[in-house]
Enzyme design. Structure first.
Site, PDB file in Angstrom:
ATOM      1  N   HIS A 102       0.831  -1.204   0.000  1.00 28.99           N
ATOM      2  CA  HIS A 102       0.000   0.000   0.000  1.00 28.99           C
ATOM      3  C   HIS A 102       0.874   1.265   0.000  1.00 28.99           C
ATOM      4  O   HIS A 102       0.634   2.195  -0.774  1.00 28.99           O
ATOM      5  CB  HIS A 102      -0.907  -0.048   1.238  1.00 28.99           C
ATOM      6  CG  HIS A 102      -1.752   1.168   1.440  1.00 28.99           C
ATOM      7  ND1 HIS A 102      -3.075   1.225   1.076  1.00 28.99           N
ATOM      8  CD2 HIS A 102      -1.447   2.366   1.991  1.00 28.99           C
ATOM      9  CE1 HIS A 102      -3.556   2.426   1.393  1.00 28.99           C
ATOM     10  NE2 HIS A 102      -2.588   3.143   1.947  1.00 28.99           N
ATOM     11  N   GLU A 103       1.894   1.275   0.822  1.00 22.71           N
ATOM     12  CA  GLU A 103       2.750   2.468   0.922  1.00 22.71           C
ATOM     13  C   GLU A 103       3.580   2.681  -0.349  1.00 22.71           C
ATOM     14  O   GLU A 103       3.678   3.805  -0.841  1.00 22.71           O
ATOM     15  CB  GLU A 103       3.666   2.377   2.151  1.00 22.71           C
ATOM     16  CG  GLU A 103       2.929   2.323   3.492  1.00 22.71           C
ATOM     17  CD  GLU A 103       1.993   3.498   3.741  1.00 22.71           C
ATOM     18  OE1 GLU A 103       2.180   4.570   3.139  1.00 22.71           O
ATOM     19  OE2 GLU A 103       1.050   3.333   4.537  1.00 22.71           O
TER      20      GLU A 103
END
Ligand code: ZN
Length: 263
Positions: free
Chosen positions: A133-134
């Site tokens: 996600h990051e």
């Protein structure tokens, strides 16, 4: 007249980009160089004032899972004719001692995970959900898009001349303001709902390509929801997408992500 047309064209050229994986077009008024330079500054000041855990199995896991996800992201960019983008990234993954159930990403691939989230991630797959996600925020350049939107909102038409004139020092100051870089905490403002859901979707593909089971994302988000009582805050836990909306979107994106998951 010709001059004006040229200025408008230059603006359009400078002002559009598209997001890898989703292909969504986005506003882009700031250069990678400008965004990344500021991000590195903020990140380094945050890291130097935080308690960074450098050794031990948790710190090693953050670095090893991070490296695999970053490699998957680079392979994805290369496979999609975006190898020129690779130079924009200088990946860094740090584990910070903090009870916060969170993680964040700054432009250019500067990422941190707080120890508070480890009881929720539980294992390498869980960490891959978070880091996927990051890293997705980084390759989708959500930071630059948000800064661009804020610049446009705040300065409107006058921004066009600023950007096209490439008055770099002045532009940088504006970006700094818009970027908000929470100079006190060194962390970006929370991402909006659209960016969160997009990062989830891209993150699934990255984790799958890196060899982590994307199905685990559903389990992770259920655990997150339970751990935080459903009231999520800050980056990956932005208040915008509700847990149920988020989980249902992840389930819908799984068949595509599973194509990248080769056992
Ligand atoms: Zn996020």
């Amino acid at each position: 007249m010709k001059k004006i047309l040229f200025a408008v064209l230059a603006f359009v050229v400078a002002g559009c980009a598209s997001v890898p994986v989703t292909g969504r077009s986005q506003l882009s008024l700031v250069s990678d160089g400008e965004m990344n330079a500021m991000a590195i500054q903020s990140y380094n000041s945050l890291i130097s004032s935080a308690k960074v855990i450098k050794t031990g199995k948790d710190a090693e896991l953050v670095k090893s899972v991070g490296a695999k996800i970053a490699k998957a992201a680079e392979t994805f960019l290369r496979d999609n004719g975006l190898e020129s983008e690779l130079a924009s990234y200088s990946w860094e993954f740090n584990l910070i001692e903090s009870p916060e159930v969170n993680a964040f990403c700054m432009p250019g691939g500067k990422i941190a995970v707080y120890t508070g989230i480890l009881p929720v991630t539980k294992n390498a797959d869980g960490l891959a959900v978070v880091l996927g996600h990051e890293v997705a925020h980084a390759i989708a350049k959500h930071g630059a898009e948000r800064a661009s939107q804020q610049l446009l909102t705040q300065y409107g038409g006058s921004l066009i001349s600023l950007v096209t004139a490439k008055k770099s020092a002045q532009t940088q100051q504006l970006i700094m303001l818009a970027y908000g870089a929470g100079t006190q905490v060194g962390v970006l403002l929370p991402y909006g709902r659209k960016h969160e859901l997009e990062a989830d979707k891209i993150g699934l593909i990255l984790m799958a390509s890196a060899g982590y089971n994307p199905n685990y994302a559903v389990t992770f988000w259920q655990q997150m929801s339970a751990a935080t009582g459903g009231g999520l805050s800050s980056d990956i836990f932005a208040t915008h997408p509700s847990d149920t909306k988020r989980i249902s979107e992840i389930k819908a994106a799984l068949p595509e992500a599973l194509k990248y998951y080769k056992k």
